[in-house]
Each structure stands twice: as C-alpha cells, then as structure tokens.
Design an enzyme around this catalytic site. Structure first.
Site, PDB file in Angstrom:
ATOM      1  N   GLU A  42      -0.699  -3.015   6.650  1.00  0.00           N
ATOM      2  CA  GLU A  42       0.422  -2.831   5.726  1.00  0.00           C
ATOM      3  C   GLU A  42       0.231  -1.539   4.977  1.00  0.00           C
ATOM      4  O   GLU A  42      -0.897  -1.201   4.570  1.00  0.00           O
ATOM      5  CB  GLU A  42       0.488  -4.003   4.743  1.00  0.00           C
ATOM      6  CG  GLU A  42       1.542  -3.845   3.661  1.00  0.00           C
ATOM      7  CD  GLU A  42       1.538  -5.015   2.675  1.00  0.00           C
ATOM      8  OE1 GLU A  42       1.191  -6.135   3.073  1.00  0.00           O
ATOM      9  OE2 GLU A  42       1.884  -4.794   1.499  1.00  0.00           O
TER      10      GLU A  42
ATOM     11  N   GLU B  33       5.081   0.746  -5.176  1.00  0.00           N
ATOM     12  CA  GLU B  33       5.298  -0.519  -5.883  1.00  0.00           C
ATOM     13  C   GLU B  33       5.306  -0.208  -7.380  1.00  0.00           C
ATOM     14  O   GLU B  33       4.533   0.617  -7.863  1.00  0.00           O
ATOM     15  CB  GLU B  33       4.185  -1.523  -5.590  1.00  0.00           C
ATOM     16  CG  GLU B  33       4.136  -2.017  -4.167  1.00  0.00           C
ATOM     17  CD  GLU B  33       3.035  -3.041  -3.953  1.00  0.00           C
ATOM     18  OE1 GLU B  33       3.326  -4.250  -4.011  1.00  0.00           O
ATOM     19  OE2 GLU B  33       1.877  -2.621  -3.759  1.00  0.00           O
TER      20      GLU B  33
END
Length: 289
Positions: free
Chosen positions: A167, A172
């Site tokens: 990933e 974020e």
C-alpha cells in the site's frame, strides 16, 4: 490509508492499559523522512488523467465506487457509509471533483449498515492501474475533528492480502491535527501492527483552504512522496527481491475518499465540521516511455 489502522488503537491500549493513557493520541513517528526535490522526469509522458471538466457524476469510464463493506462496517472503526453514484457525496462541478461527507442516514439503501454519516470513495477502473510512474493529485482538503481524507494506492492483485500486497499512502490528513499531512508505505515487513511502519509527515498550514499538488514518484529503486515539488518521505528498495520488504514491483490502482471516524475520529467528531468536502482539481499520471 491503511486498511487496518484499527490495530494501532489496540496496540496503544496494550501499551497504556489505564483509561487515561489509552486515550492519548500521537502522530506516527517519522521513520522515512527526507528533504529533497520531487520533480517529474522530463522524459515521462502522460498516460492517464481526469481534469474533471464534465459536470455531473464522476466519469464511469475512469472511476468506480467502493461500497464493499457498507453492510458490515468499514475497517479502522470508521463510521461512514460510502454511497454509490449519489451526487450529494460524489460529483463534478465547477471543474472540480467533490467528495463530500455528510451527517445523514441512508437507511433506505439495501446495503445500509446503520451508519450516521455518508461519504464517497472512488477507485480508478479499467486499465487505470500502474507499475511505476509519477502521480499528481491537486486537491484541497476537508478539515474538522473526525474527518480523514486520503489519496492512496493498493495492489491490483490483492491475493497476498494486506499488508503483504503493498500500500502507498500519498496523502492522509486527520482532522484533529489540522495542517499535518502524512505519507506512508505498508508492506509485510513494514507496518504499524508490528511496530515497523515507514512514513513521514509534514505541515501544510493552508491544506484546507488552498489547493496543493500531492505527488508520488515511484521507480524500481525507490518511492518518493511529497507536496508541491518537494519530497518529505523516501522509501528505498533494498534490492533483495523480497516481496515482504518491496511488494511494489506490481501494478497499483488509485483511491480517493473521505472517511469519518477511524484515525480521524480518535478525538471524537465535531458535528459542526460536517458537511465537509475534499475538492480535486485534477488527477494526472505519467510514466517512462
């Protein structure tokens, strides 16, 4: 946007068993920080883009909706329902993609799981996955306690499971720590559930009021993550050919979403923060010819 962020909460509770200690929340440590330019190679050519110049729902030839866990509930103690093709949550207007989280219960939907919030999660579709390249997403982020917008990637072949599949989190942002933007990778050898996470964060004071270019430069040798032409996170391939440390020799697809709760909700949810939207000016992908 690690799909098992909830494991971090369990780890914190185990380390701090008292009620007060278990509620203490910190940003992940910088374990892969860097300070270097992030420049798209001049020889790269653009292979995919969405400029969001067609009003209405997102282009179905380029995007699909991820609604897989609405009924049973999403990972990480997230609290949102991800709506499929609903303009209140995902739409294109004014040349921008809007992903909007709202406080509302969509109880008339067959996959409703009891959520008090609705939002959107878009995934690139068709041939829109890539192995290596330069990816740029120009976006303005939603702010407010309880929100967790993300720009991230997962392996197209998920048979290895998470985190072995690999990933890449390009961006974020958690609402209780406004203006701090995170970049992270997850592999079987490097992930927070075993205390080996590789990532970095940097402050972007106007992340919620101005557009910025969130960028990934991914080559066979290393991954750089940064903002506006400057890398703050670097992860190098150790060259051992071991997918436990470098699963990034396979294609990945791109995900855009705004979650409610989870990491963003570790200090509660501010009702006044909703509705809240992530605005995306464009998504562009370049690769080596």
């Amino acid at each position: 946007m690690t799909i098992w962020r909830g494991l971090l909460l369990a780890a914190l509770a185990a380390l701090c068993p008292s009620g007060a200690g278990a509620q203490t929340v910190h940003s992940p440590p910088i374990t892969a920080g860097t300070d270097e330019p992030l420049v798209r190679p001049a020889a790269y050519r653009q292979v995919w883009s969405d400029e969001f110049d067609r009003p209405g729902l997102p282009d179905p030839a380029k995007w699909r909706y991820d609604t897989a866990y609405n009924k049973q509930g999403w990972f990480n103690e997230e609290l949102q329902y991800y709506a499929d093709a609903r303009r209140e949550n995902t739409r294109v207007e004014g040349g921008k993609l809007i992903i909007e989280a709202r406080r509302e219960r969509l109880s008339d939907r067959p996959d409703f799981g009891g959520q008090d919030y609705a939002s959107g999660k878009l995934v690139t579709r068709g041939i829109a996955d890539w192995k290596y390249g330069f990816i740029e997403v120009r976006a303005k982020l939603p702010c407010g306690r309880g929100l967790w917008p993300a720009i991230w990637m997962l392996a197209s072949d998920g048979n290895a499971g998470w985190p072995a599949m690999g990933e890449i989190d390009i961006m974020e942002h958690v609402g209780w720590d406004q203006g701090r933007v995170h970049g992270t990778i997850h592999t079987k050898a490097y992930n927070h559930s075993i205390g080996t996470q590789k990532g970095s964060n940097t402050t972007v004071p106007d992340a919620c009021t101005a557009f910025h270019d969130y960028q990934l430069d991914w080559t066979p040798e290393r991954i750089l993550i940064g903002i506006d032409g400057h890398a703050h996170m670097r992860f190098d391939n150790d060259g051992k050919g071991d997918p436990k440390t470098w699963p990034f020799a396979s294609p990945q697809y791109l995900i855009l979403n705004v979650a409610v709760g989870g990491w963003g909700g570790q200090k509660g949810i501010d009702p006044a923060a909703l509705p809240a939207r992530m605005e995306v000016d464009y998504v562009r992908v370049w690769q080596k010819p």
